[in-house]
Design a protein around this motif. Structure first.
Motif, PDB file in Angstrom:
ATOM      1  N   GLY A 435      -2.853  12.510   3.670  1.00  0.00           N
ATOM      2  CA  GLY A 435      -3.084  13.695   4.475  1.00  0.00           C
ATOM      3  C   GLY A 435      -3.704  13.330   5.796  1.00  0.00           C
ATOM      4  N   ASP A 436      -3.781  14.307   6.699  1.00  0.00           N
ATOM      5  CA  ASP A 436      -4.410  14.076   7.996  1.00  0.00           C
ATOM      6  C   ASP A 436      -5.874  14.518   7.937  1.00  0.00           C
ATOM      7  OD1 ASP A 436      -2.097  12.993   9.144  1.00  0.00           O
ATOM      8  OD2 ASP A 436      -1.296  14.997   9.552  1.00  0.00           O
ATOM      9  N   GLU A 437      -6.147  15.775   8.287  1.00  0.00           N
ATOM     10  CA  GLU A 437      -7.528  16.259   8.259  1.00  0.00           C
ATOM     11  C   GLU A 437      -7.944  16.758   6.887  1.00  0.00           C
ATOM     12  OE1 GLU A 437      -8.137  19.107  11.286  1.00  0.00           O
ATOM     13  OE2 GLU A 437      -7.836  17.680  12.934  1.00  0.00           O
ATOM     14  N   LYS A 438      -6.972  17.026   6.013  1.00  0.00           N
ATOM     15  CA  LYS A 438      -7.287  17.451   4.649  1.00  0.00           C
ATOM     16  C   LYS A 438      -6.248  16.882   3.695  1.00  0.00           C
ATOM     17  CE  LYS A 438      -4.927  21.925   5.060  1.00  0.00           C
ATOM     18  NZ  LYS A 438      -5.094  23.394   4.915  1.00  0.00           N
ATOM     19  N   LEU A 439      -6.568  16.899   2.406  1.00  0.00           N
ATOM     20  CA  LEU A 439      -5.693  16.329   1.396  1.00  0.00           C
ATOM     21  C   LEU A 439      -4.370  17.091   1.330  1.00  0.00           C
ATOM     22  CD1 LEU A 439      -5.538  14.217  -0.956  1.00  0.00           C
ATOM     23  CD2 LEU A 439      -6.286  16.077  -2.458  1.00  0.00           C
ATOM     24  N   GLU A 440      -3.261  16.324   1.290  1.00  0.00           N
ATOM     25  CA  GLU A 440      -1.938  16.941   1.223  1.00  0.00           C
ATOM     26  C   GLU A 440      -1.117  16.430   0.041  1.00  0.00           C
ATOM     27  OE1 GLU A 440      -0.130  16.215   4.981  1.00  0.00           O
ATOM     28  OE2 GLU A 440      -1.644  17.334   6.120  1.00  0.00           O
ATOM     29  N   ALA A 441      -1.424  15.204  -0.439  1.00  0.00           N
ATOM     30  CA  ALA A 441      -0.645  14.647  -1.541  1.00  0.00           C
ATOM     31  C   ALA A 441      -1.450  13.543  -2.219  1.00  0.00           C
ATOM     32  CB  ALA A 441       0.684  14.085  -1.040  1.00  0.00           C
ATOM     33  N   VAL A 442      -1.073  13.229  -3.465  1.00  0.00           N
ATOM     34  CA  VAL A 442      -1.705  12.141  -4.211  1.00  0.00           C
ATOM     35  C   VAL A 442      -0.615  11.229  -4.774  1.00  0.00           C
ATOM     36  CG1 VAL A 442      -3.716  13.521  -4.842  1.00  0.00           C
ATOM     37  CG2 VAL A 442      -1.747  13.434  -6.389  1.00  0.00           C
ATOM     38  N   THR A 443      -0.952   9.938  -4.928  1.00  0.00           N
ATOM     39  CA  THR A 443      -0.075   8.996  -5.609  1.00  0.00           C
ATOM     40  C   THR A 443      -0.616   8.766  -7.010  1.00  0.00           C
ATOM     41  OG1 THR A 443       0.655   7.872  -3.606  1.00  0.00           O
ATOM     42  CG2 THR A 443       0.801   6.634  -5.660  1.00  0.00           C
ATOM     43  N   ILE A 444       0.241   8.941  -8.017  1.00  0.00           N
ATOM     44  CA  ILE A 444      -0.156   8.804  -9.421  1.00  0.00           C
ATOM     45  C   ILE A 444       0.500   7.545  -9.988  1.00  0.00           C
ATOM     46  CG2 ILE A 444      -0.111   9.881 -11.697  1.00  0.00           C
ATOM     47  CD1 ILE A 444       0.078  12.585 -10.264  1.00  0.00           C
ATOM     48  N   ARG A 445      -0.314   6.736 -10.638  1.00  0.00           N
ATOM     49  CA  ARG A 445       0.173   5.489 -11.231  1.00  0.00           C
ATOM     50  C   ARG A 445       0.201   5.617 -12.742  1.00  0.00           C
ATOM     51  NH1 ARG A 445      -2.355   1.166 -13.577  1.00  0.00           N
ATOM     52  NH2 ARG A 445      -1.220  -0.822 -13.495  1.00  0.00           N
ATOM     53  N   ASN A 446       1.316   5.233 -13.356  1.00  0.00           N
ATOM     54  CA  ASN A 446       1.428   5.191 -14.805  1.00  0.00           C
ATOM     55  C   ASN A 446       0.841   3.871 -15.291  1.00  0.00           C
ATOM     56  OD1 ASN A 446       2.626   4.589 -17.504  1.00  0.00           O
ATOM     57  ND2 ASN A 446       3.638   6.559 -17.171  1.00  0.00           N
ATOM     58  N   GLN A 454       4.595  10.081  -5.970  1.00  0.00           N
ATOM     59  CA  GLN A 454       3.751  10.882  -5.085  1.00  0.00           C
ATOM     60  C   GLN A 454       4.009  12.362  -5.341  1.00  0.00           C
ATOM     61  OE1 GLN A 454       3.566  11.441  -0.327  1.00  0.00           O
ATOM     62  NE2 GLN A 454       3.090   9.360  -1.014  1.00  0.00           N
ATOM     63  N   ALA A 455       2.936  13.154  -5.342  1.00  0.00           N
ATOM     64  CA  ALA A 455       3.059  14.585  -5.608  1.00  0.00           C
ATOM     65  C   ALA A 455       2.221  15.363  -4.600  1.00  0.00           C
ATOM     66  CB  ALA A 455       2.593  14.901  -7.022  1.00  0.00           C
ATOM     67  N   PRO A 456       2.709  16.519  -4.130  1.00  0.00           N
ATOM     68  CA  PRO A 456       1.905  17.341  -3.215  1.00  0.00           C
ATOM     69  C   PRO A 456       0.658  17.871  -3.925  1.00  0.00           C
ATOM     70  CG  PRO A 456       3.842  18.538  -3.962  1.00  0.00           C
ATOM     71  CD  PRO A 456       4.005  17.132  -4.449  1.00  0.00           C
ATOM     72  N   ALA A 457      -0.441  17.977  -3.188  1.00  0.00           N
ATOM     73  CA  ALA A 457      -1.706  18.445  -3.777  1.00  0.00           C
ATOM     74  C   ALA A 457      -2.573  19.057  -2.701  1.00  0.00           C
ATOM     75  CB  ALA A 457      -2.445  17.282  -4.439  1.00  0.00           C
ATOM     76  N   CYS A 458      -3.124  20.224  -3.011  1.00  0.00           N
ATOM     77  CA  CYS A 458      -4.074  20.837  -2.082  1.00  0.00           C
ATOM     78  C   CYS A 458      -5.500  20.437  -2.424  1.00  0.00           C
ATOM     79  CB  CYS A 458      -3.939  22.357  -2.106  1.00  0.00           C
ATOM     80  SG  CYS A 458      -4.685  23.131  -3.557  1.00  0.00           S
ATOM     81  N   ALA A 459      -5.720  20.039  -3.699  1.00  0.00           N
ATOM     82  CA  ALA A 459      -7.091  19.714  -4.119  1.00  0.00           C
ATOM     83  C   ALA A 459      -7.055  18.749  -5.288  1.00  0.00           C
ATOM     84  CB  ALA A 459      -7.858  20.975  -4.501  1.00  0.00           C
ATOM     85  N   LEU A 460      -8.057  17.870  -5.311  1.00  0.00           N
ATOM     86  CA  LEU A 460      -8.242  16.920  -6.405  1.00  0.00           C
ATOM     87  C   LEU A 460      -9.688  17.029  -6.871  1.00  0.00           C
ATOM     88  CD1 LEU A 460      -7.254  14.434  -8.092  1.00  0.00           C
ATOM     89  CD2 LEU A 460      -8.154  13.009  -6.238  1.00  0.00           C
TER      90      LEU A 460
END
Length: 538
Positions: A435-446, A454-460
């Protein structure tokens, strides 16, 4: 679900008994206020209890000067706020509508009367709690935040006041409401701001500055003496404060973030005895805080103990982060634990801008109709997922292990598995944030095959691991290899809560070997005071 107080509509017409009024009249004085007189302003100390004998008093909008709520205070009612118990400040202006006669009782005398007349105390505290509940639900407040969504500083203030059950109003930048407030305070409408009562614009806002305005961050004289210093305002610390005050000890509870601790971030506790429909952690501990203040225990926040030292004669000296010191005959360590900061690149960059360690009403607003992720396999993570799925488009619970059976209560894991708005993913971990100024996505590892997606995300929400808060103890007590405080037989202590240093006790999650549950923390905080009493009177 239980909340912090009864409904004000039920309580606002509950009168004090004639004998109570006679006691007020004997302890106070008659004061006449002409129509239009302002009886109190936001930020002024609540130094008196005001009982209305004749006339009418209204709550005033701090920004427009107009009446704020339809109902007013008339004869047989009283003017006060719950902060009367702690020596805090008024949060709203009050004005005489017509010529008004009142009985004014100085705060110290009112607290004495409440301790002597429990029936009067019950009515007063119940009404004041109901008023605070109405303020929180209606968001009628003199503290206004503008641009919470655009400023981390404003968000930190919002988190502090929200978690401490302090009334505030928040408006987004560009909204008509924000423009009106900005205009009345003489500031630009296109910049984030924290405003208290129109005339006070908080520059470089911090929780500490706002706490001082609200009267919850008290100043203490250097080397002011207490019987017992309780460090930590979670369930264990607040329970210790209740019993210390009830036993007549001069007690001070210090909390560096919010009363409630980690338990205060729990949106719904259903396995605590006495609350069959559940209660949030913040509301549960808020009730305990009010109970402790009724018995005379003092609270200060946000305030952190930076160093603890021993003094000649066996007393202890605590130095706060602002350089002030207090001394105490005994210390109760109730600092609990904090969620670990995971070794993920850019984690610190997104903290407060998409990465959170608490799931309350405030954080839920940032997840509305969006993808939300929760890391963790314990009860707190499960409760967060259940709470967030009400507002988020979908919640994904990420668990490193292969099962929840060993770390989460059965009733909770069953609900998670049955809820279509929640997906549980086992054997995975977060490997990257984007993301730039705020979280936009996360990478998930199996973890099994090493694949990434990678999946879109507004919050973690990070709710994994438990790191004890013990660095401030300055080596005075023995810790285990993980930093938890050793007590009881492990260090030759005279009780299960005694540390290696006589006069220092540890309770709750920070104690090595404790059961990490709210009920056990409350129990330990309650029981330890008998040992503190024995030590102080040895």
């Amino acid at each position: 679900m239980e909340t912090i107080g009864r409904d004000l509509r039920e309580m606002q017409r509950t009168p004090l008994a004639p004998s109570h009024v006679s006691a007020l009249r004997a302890a106070g004085q008659i004061v006449d206020y002409p129509a239009g007189t302002i009886l109190c302003r936001p930020g002024e100390p609540i130094d008196r209890f005001v009982y209305v004998e004749a006339g009418e008093i209204e709550v005033v909008n701090a920004f427009t000067g107009e009446r704020l709520v339809p109902s007013t205070l008339g004869p047989t009612q009283f003017m006060s706020e719950i902060a009367l118990l702690s020596g805090g400040n008024w949060s709203m202006p009050m004005r005489a509508v017509v010529d008004t006669r009142v009985i004014e009782v100085p705060r110290a005398d009112m607290l004495r009367l409440m301790s002597q007349i429990p029936e009067m105390s019950d009515i007063v505290i119940t009404v004041l709690s109901a008023r605070r509940r109405r303020q929180l639900e209606a968001r009628d407040a003199s503290l206004v935040l503008i641009g919470e969504d655009a400023s981390r500083e404003v968000r930190r203030v919002a988190e502090f006041v929200s978690r401490n059950r302090l009334p505030f109003t928040s408006w987004p930048l560009g909204s008509p409401e924000a423009a009106d407030v900005a205009q009345s305070s003489g500031i630009s409408a296109d910049q984030p701001a924290v405003i208290f009562g129109r005339d006070t614009v908080v520059t470089d806002p911090t929780p500490g500055k706002v706490a001082r305005l609200l009267g919850v961050n008290h100043d203490f004289a250097d080397d002011q003496e207490f019987d017992v210093l309780i460090v930590g305002g979670g369930p264990a610390g607040v329970a210790a404060g209740v019993y210390a005050g009830a036993e007549g000890l001069n007690a001070l509870v210090i909390e560096d973030t919010a009363i409630g601790g980690q338990a205060g971030t729990s949106s719904r506790i259903e396995n605590y005895m006495g609350f069959p429909t559940g209660i949030s952690g913040a509301d549960l501990v808020w009730r305990g805080e009010i109970q402790a203040m009724k018995f005379g225990t003092k609270f200060a926040m946000p305030r952190r103990v930076a160093k603890l030292e021993t003094l000649e004669g066996g007393r202890f000296c605590a130095t706060f982060d602002n350089g002030r010191r207090v001394s105490a005959g005994a210390v109760v360590v109730a600092t609990g634990v904090q969620y670990r900061r995971l070794p993920i690149d850019r984690l610190a960059e997104f903290e407060g801008a998409g990465v959170y360690y608490a799931a309350t009403e405030m954080e839920a607003r940032y997840c509305r109709e969006a993808e939300t992720f929760v890391i963790g396999g314990g009860n707190s993570a499960g409760q967060a997922a259940m709470f967030l799925c009400r507002t988020a488009a979908h919640v994904r619970l990420l668990v490193r292990g292969s099962s929840l059976a060993a770390s989460m209560s059965s009733y909770l894991s069953s609900r998670l598995e049955a809820d279509p708005a929640i997906t549980i993913e086992y054997g995975v971990e977060v490997a990257g944030l984007h993301g730039d100024e705020k979280l936009e996505a996360v990478t998930i590892r199996n973890a099994q095959d090493g694949t990434h997606r990678q999946a879109p995300a507004c919050a973690l929400f990070v709710m994994v691991g438990a790191a004890p808060n013990t660095g401030w103890l300055s080596g005075l007590v023995d810790l285990d290899d993980k930093g938890f405080v050793l007590t009881g037989d492990a260090v030759g202590g005279a009780s299960p809560y005694a540390t290696s240093r006589p006069g220092i006790f540890a309770v709750g999650d920070v104690r090595a070997g404790s059961v990490k549950r709210v009920a056990s923390s409350v129990g330990e905080g309650s029981v330890v005071i008998s040992k503190v009493w024995e030590f102080l009177n040895r």
